[in-house]
Motif scaffolding. Structure first.
Motif, short mmCIF file in Angstrom:
data_model
loop_
_atom_site.label_atom_id
_atom_site.label_comp_id
_atom_site.label_asym_id
_atom_site.label_seq_id
_atom_site.Cartn_x
_atom_site.Cartn_y
_atom_site.Cartn_z
N ARG A 46 0.83 -1.19 0.00
CA ARG A 46 0.00 0.00 0.00
C ARG A 46 0.88 1.25 0.00
O ARG A 46 0.56 2.26 -0.65
CB ARG A 46 -0.95 0.00 1.21
N LEU A 47 1.99 1.18 0.70
CA LEU A 47 2.94 2.30 0.69
C LEU A 47 3.53 2.48 -0.71
O LEU A 47 3.67 3.60 -1.20
CB LEU A 47 4.05 2.03 1.71
N TYR B 109 1.04 4.15 -2.85
CA TYR B 109 0.99 5.58 -2.56
C TYR B 109 2.15 6.30 -3.24
O TYR B 109 1.98 7.36 -3.82
CB TYR B 109 1.04 5.79 -1.04
N THR C 228 -4.42 -0.76 -3.51
CA THR C 228 -4.62 0.63 -3.95
C THR C 228 -4.07 1.59 -2.90
O THR C 228 -3.95 1.24 -1.73
CB THR C 228 -6.11 0.93 -4.14
N PRO C 229 -3.78 2.81 -3.29
CA PRO C 229 -3.34 3.82 -2.31
C PRO C 229 -4.55 4.50 -1.67
O PRO C 229 -4.69 5.73 -1.71
CB PRO C 229 -2.54 4.80 -3.17
N MET C 230 -5.44 3.71 -1.09
CA MET C 230 -6.65 4.25 -0.46
C MET C 230 -6.86 3.54 0.87
O MET C 230 -6.22 2.54 1.15
CB MET C 230 -7.90 3.97 -1.32
N GLN C 231 -7.77 4.06 1.64
CA GLN C 231 -8.18 3.34 2.85
C GLN C 231 -8.92 2.07 2.43
O GLN C 231 -9.62 2.08 1.42
CB GLN C 231 -9.13 4.20 3.68
#
Lengths: 403, 482
Positions: free
Chosen positions: B10-11, B14, B165-168
C-alpha cells in the motif's frame, strides 16, 4: 492540523481525552467570558439548531475536538465547511427515503396510535387495558417559538401526571418535547415515542426508524446510531424528571437504561419493537458531554484570540481526529481527508498503516527512510523502518523462489 | 511489530500513485456463461429492484428492465417475475450442461441487496413468482459467505485481492474508485480521479442528489398520473422518463463490472491448484440445491442448533482450507504469512536421529530464522511447502538475539522426501488444504449424536449415585494410602 499517527477507529466506549490525559487542568473562564469567546470563535457562522442525532454523533468519534467544538458553537458541520472552504454542503438525505419514513410514522399514529398499541401489547410492553395516546405535535402545531414553548409545557404536564401516579396518564406520548443541557445550552430533544404501562413507574423513550428489521442482519451502523440517539433521549428525559422532582437520583431510577427501537418488518409497514438496553451508550454520552466544556476550553487556549471557524485557517487550527469511519457519519470527513493527504498522514491509507507507522509521522518521510534518503531520528523510527525492510526482504525472497 | 507486506504494497502504491500487484494466483475462474448483474433498489426500500441490467462477460448489456415505482405492487411483481424467469432459464441452461451458475456483481453492497430480497420474500406465500425468485437467489446468497465458493463473484473483492490501492480499505468497497487506481493515465491527479469516481453510484442505490433532483420529480409525476387514472399512453411516457433516468446509472455499474472483469482476465493469473476442488464443491452444492428446490425445501431464515453447528463447522473448514491454499500456493500469501509469523522460514541446521527404542527412531532438525515474532508453540504442526509429504511438529524453540531457533521433529515423510539437509532454505506452513476434514467432522458429530447425553433427553436424568458406607476409621484409610 490532523493528529498524526493516531488513526485507529473509535468505538462507543472509547474514552474522550480527559483533562489529565491531555496534560493538565483545562483553563478556567467565567461563563460570560466563555460565551463571548465562543461568539468570537463562531465568527459569521449562524447558530444552528442541534438535535439528538447531532449530539449523538459526538460519540461516534469521541476523540475529535473539531466536531466537539463546532457542536459547542452550535454550528452546523456542513455549513462550517461551506464558510471556511466554500465546500458545497452535501445533500443530507434522499427525499424518497425520507418520504418512506414519513409514511411509516403516519401509519403508526393513525387511529390514535392503533398500530403502536398493537405492537407494544404484542411485545408485552403495554397491557391490553392501557389506553391514552397523546400527539403533542398535534396539540400545538407549528415551528414558531410560541408553539414550541407550548409543546414543552404540555410535555411537562404529561410527565408530571405520570410522576404523580395519575391513573389517566397516557400510555403513549408521540413527539414529546424535552430539553437536554449541552455545555450550558438547552438543546431540544424530541423522542418519537414515550411509552409506559400503568404498572410502569415512568416512561421509556423510543425511536421509530423505517429500517427493515432483519434480525442480526439489520445494518449494525443504523442500530448503533439509533442507540446513541436513544441514549440522548434517556438523558434528556432524566433531566426533565430532575427538574420536576428536584431529585436526580430518583430520576436515574425512574428513567432506566433501556429504549425502544421501532423498525419495519421485512415486508410492508407493520412495526416491530426491539427494546434495547443501552447502558454503554448512555455512559459514553455522559462522558462526552461531561468533558465537553473542559475540552473546548483547552482548544480555545491553544488558538489565537482572533481565530474563527469561518476561515480556513481557524477551522484547521482546531485539532481533529480523522478515522476510517468518519466518512460514514461526518460532513467534514472529505475536508479532513484532503488536509491529511496534503501532509501525508498515514490515516489516508487506513488505520492499520497509521498503527504500523507509529512515530514515523508521515508517508513521505517513511518512503525517504526506506529509500535511504533520510536517516532515522530515533530508535523507534529505526524499528519501523526495519519492519518494513524485513517485509520487503521476505517478499523478494519468495518472489525469487517462485521464479 | 510485524511487517505486513500488504502495508508495504500500500505504501508502494501511494508512492507510485497507482495500484500495485499483490496476490499472484487467482481464486476464482470467471465462467463464460456467468451472469453480469447490475441492480438498483429504490432509496429507503432496500429489498426492491427499481432497475436491473444483465449480460455476459465481455459483452454489452443484453437485458434491461426498469419499473416506474417498485413500491407499487404491480410494478414490483413485474420486476420480480421477469428476474425470476431469467434466473430459472439460466439455472435450466446450467442443469443441461452440468455446470453451476455464477453471477458477477459490483460489491458487497450489491450482495447485501440480493440477500435482502432472498430473505425478505422467500416465504411470501401470496406471490408464488416472487417467492420462487427469492428461493433461487438463496443459492447465491447462502453460498456467498463460504470461502472458496465460486458462484458469486464480487468484483471489488477480486480486484483488491490482486491489486493494492493507495486508499483506505473502506474506500476499496467502491468499484469505480478501485478501477480508477488500476493503470491510471500517467501524470494524472489520482486523488481527484478517485474523488470523481466515488461520486458514481456503484452499490445498490442512487445518491441523494440524483434522488432529489432527477428521480424524485419523475416518480411523483408518475404516481400522480396513476392516482388520476391517466391514459395508458400517458403512463407509458412517464415510465419512459423514469427509465431514461435510471438506465445510465445501472449502465455505468454494468460497464464498471465489465471493465474489472477485463482487467482481471487480461492479467492471466495462474489459478490456485485448489480451484479445481472448489469448482467441484460448487457443482455439488448447486446440484444439492436444485434437488432441495424441487423437493420444496423451505430454506429457513434461522437454523436450528444442529444445522447451525454443522454449517459453522463447514464455514470454518472452508476458511481454513482457503488460508492453507493461499499460504501454500500463492507467492504473496506465503510471504505475508511468513512476515506475520504464521509460517516458519529459515535455514536448516543440525539434522539428527534419536533412537527411542530397538526399532523406533525420531528425526529432528533445527530451523534457524530471523523472523522477529513467531506465532507458534510446542506441538504445533507444520507442512513443508515444497513437498507436502513432509510434516513436522514443534518440540522446542530458543531465541538468541536476532535469531530464533525452532526444533522440529519429523512426523511424516522420513523416507520420502526425508529430512532436509544442513543449509537448506525451507518454508513451513501451518497446513495444506484438507478436503476431507469437513466430512470427518460431520461423521464425528453424527457418531456422537447417536447417544444423546441425558441433558438433552427428557426423563433420563441419572438418579442419585449410591453413597458408600463411611469407614469407621478414616485415618486408617489414609494410612493405607501412604
Amino acid at each position: 492540523m490532523s493528529q498524526i499517527g493516531a488513526g485507529h477507529d473509535s468505538q462507543v466506549g472509547d474514552e474522550p481525552p480527559s483533562e489529565q490525559a491531555a496534560g493538565g487542568q483545562a483553563p478556567r473562564m467565567s461563563e460570560g467570558d466563555y460565551r463571548a469567546r465562543l461568539q468570537a470563535l463562531r465568527g459569521t457562522a449562524p447558530v444552528g439548531r442541534l438535535n439528538a442525532r447531532d449530539i449523538a454523533q459526538l460519540a461516534r468519534n469521541p476523540q475529535c475536538d473539531r466536531v466537539l467544538t463546532l457542536r459547542a458553537l452550535g454550528v452546523d458541520l456542513a455549513d462550517a465547511g461551506f464558510r471556511a472552504f466554500g465546500d458545497a454542503p452535501p445533500e443530507k438525505e434522499s427525499q424518497i427515503a425520507f418520504g418512506n419514513g414519513i409514511m411509516f410514522e403516519q401509519g403508526l399514529i393513525r387511529d390514535d396510535g392503533a398500530r403502536l398499541f398493537d405492537m407494544f401489547c404484542g411485545a408485552g410492553g403495554l397491557l391490553a387495558s392501557d389506553t391514552g395516546f397523546v400527539n403533542v405535535e398535534r396539540l400545538a402545531p407549528g415551528a414558531d417559538p410560541a408553539s414550541q414553548s407550548r409543546r414543552e409545557v404540555i410535555t411537562r404536564q404529561l410527565l408530571a401526571r405520570k410522576l404523580a401516579g395519575a391513573a389517566d396518564a397516557p400510555a403513549i406520548i408521540w413527539h414529546a418535547r424535552l430539553t437536554l443541557t449541552v455545555d450550558g445550552n438547552p438543546v431540544v430533544i424530541e423522542p418519537d415515542v414515550l411509552s409506559a404501562s400503568a404498572r410502569d413507574a415512568f416512561y421509556r423513550p423510543g425511536e421509530a426508524k423505517s429500517y427493515r428489521d432483519r434480525g442480526p442482519r439489520t445494518n449494525p451502523s443504523d442500530i448503533a446510531t439509533a442507540s446513541l440517539q436513544g441514549a440522548i433521549e434517556v438523558l434528556a428525559l432524566r433531566e426533565v424528571v430532575t427538574s420536576l422532582t428536584g431529585d436526580a437520583v430518583s430520576a436515574r431510577t425512574l428513567v432506566g437504561d433501556s429504549f425502544d427501537l421501532i423498525l419495519r418488518r421485512r415486508i410492508g409497514n407493520t412495526p416491530r419493537l426491539r427494546t434495547r438496553v443501552i447502558r454503554r451508550e448512555i455512559a459514553s454520552m455522559e462522558r462526552v458531554l461531561g468533558h465537553m466544556r473542559g475540552r473546548v476550553l483547552r482548544v480555545m487556549a491553544a488558538l489565537p484570540s482572533d481565530a474563527s471557524v469561518d476561515t480556513s485557517a481557524g477551522h484547521l487550527a482546531v485539532p481533529n481526529h480523522l478515522t476510517e469511519g468518519c466518512r460514514a457519519h461526518c460532513a467534514l470527513a472529505h475536508r479532513c481527508e484532503l488536509a491529511a493527504r496534503a501532509v501525508g498522514d498515514p490515516i489516508i491509507l487506513g488505520s492499520a498503516m497509521a498503527d504500523a507507522m507509529g512515530v514515523v509521522g508521515s508517508l513521505p518521510r517513511l518512503i525517504d527512510l526506506l529509500h535511504g534518503r533520510a536517516v532515522p531520528a530515533s530508535p523507534d523510527e529505526m524499528r519501523v523502518v526495519r519492519t518494513f525492510r524485513d517485509a520487503q526482504g521476505v517478499l523478494d525472497q519468495e518472489v525469487r523462489r517462485a521464479g | 511489530m510485524q511487517g505486513d507486506p500488504m502495508l508495504l504494497r500500500r505504501l508502494e502504491a501511494y508512492d507510485a500513485q497507482r495500484a500495485v500487484p499483490s496476490h499472484t494466483h487467482a481464486r476464482v475462474r470467471i465462467e463464460p456463461h456467468a451472469l453480469v448483474l447490475a441492480a438498483l433498489a429504490l432509496s429507503g426500500e432496500d429489498a426492491s429492484v427499481h432497475a436491473i441490467t444483465m449480460g455476459w462477460p465481455g459483452r454489452p448489456a443484453a437485458q434491461l428492465l426498469v419499473v416506474p415505482d417498485p413500491r407499487k405492487r404491480d410494478d414490483a411483481a413485474e420486476m420480480f417475475a421477469w428476474l425470476g424467469s431469467s434466473l430459472e432459464r439460466y439455472f435450466a441452461w446450467c442443469d443441461t450442461r452440468g455446470a453451476f451458475p455464477q453471477i458477477v456483481i459490483t460489491s458487497d453492497a450489491a450482495l447485501r441487496h440480493l440477500t435482502n430480497i432472498a430473505e425478505d420474500y422467500r416465504f411470501l406465500e401470496q406471490s408464488a413468482g416472487v417467492c420462487e425468485l427469492a428461493r433461487r437467489l438463496t443459492y447465491f446468497t447462502d453460498r456467498a459467505p463460504e470461502a472458496g465458493q465460486q458462484c458469486v463473484v464480487v468484483m471489488t473483492h477480486v480486484l483488491t485481492t490482486h491489486w493494492v490501492t493507495p486508499m483506505q480499505p473502506i474506500q476499496e468497497q467502491h468499484l469505480a474508485a478501485v478501477l480508477a487506481c488500476i493503470d491510471p493515465p500517467s501524470g494524472c491527479d489520482l486523488a481527484a480521479r478517485i474523488d470523481a469516481a466515488e461520486q458514481i453510484p456503484m452499490g445498490a442505490t442512487t445518491d441523494p442528489v440524483f434522488d432529489n433532483t432527477i428521480l424524485g420529480p419523475r416518480l411523483r409525476t408518475y404516481d400522480a398520473a396513476r392516482r388520476r387514472g391517466d391514459a395508458p399512453e400517458v403512463l407509458a411516457a412517464h415510465r419512459h422518463e423514469v427509465e431514461a433516468a435510471l438506465a445510465p446509472v445501472v449502465g455505468r455499474m454494468y460497464e464498471a463490472i465489465q471493465d474489472g472483469l477485463g482487467r482481471f482476465v487480461a492479467a492471466h493469473y495462474p489459478e490456485l491448484l485448489s480451484l479445481e476442488v472448489w469448482r467441484e464443491q460448487e457443482l455439488s452444492a448447486y446440484q444439492r440445491f436444485r434437488v432441495a428446490l424441487q423437493q420444496g425445501v423451505r430454506f429457513p431464515l434461522h437454523d436450528r442448533a444442529k444445522q447451525a453447528a454443522l454449517r459453522l463447522l463447514g464455514r470454518e473448514d472452508a476458511a481454513q482450507n482457503e488460508t492453507a491454499a493461499v499460504e501454500c500456493e500463492d507467492t504473496f500469501g506465503r510471504a505475508r504469512s511468513i512476515c506475520l509469523g504464521e509460517s516458519l522460514a529459515g535455514m536448516v541446521e543440525n539434522p539428527r536421529v534419536v533412537r527411542r527404542g530397538p526399532r523406533a527412531v525420531d528425526t529432528f532438525f533445527d530451523v534457524v530464522t530471523s523472523q522477529r515474532a513467531l506465532a507458534l508453540r510446542e506441538r504445533d504442526t507444520f507442512v513443508l511447502t515444497s513437498d507436502h509429504r513432509l510434516t513436522v511438529v514443534v518440540t522446542g524453540y530458543a531465541n538468541d538475539g536476532a535469531r530464533n531457533q525452532v526444533t522440529l521433529r519429523v512426523l511424516t515423510g522420513m523416507r520420502a522426501p526425508g529430512a532436509p539437509t544442513t543449509g537448506t532454505s525451507v518454508t513451513f506452513v501451518r497446513a495444506r488444504p484438507d478436503w476431507y476434514r469437513a466430512g470427518r467432522q460431520r461423521h464425528a458429530v453424527h457418531e456422537r449424536l447417536q447417544t444423546m447425553p441425558w441433558t438433552h433427553v427428557p426423563g433420563t436424568r441419572p438418579g442419585e449415585y449410591p453413597r458408600g458406607v463411611a469407614p469407621a476409621n478414616p485415618l486408617a484409610v489414609l494410612e493405607v494410602l501412604r
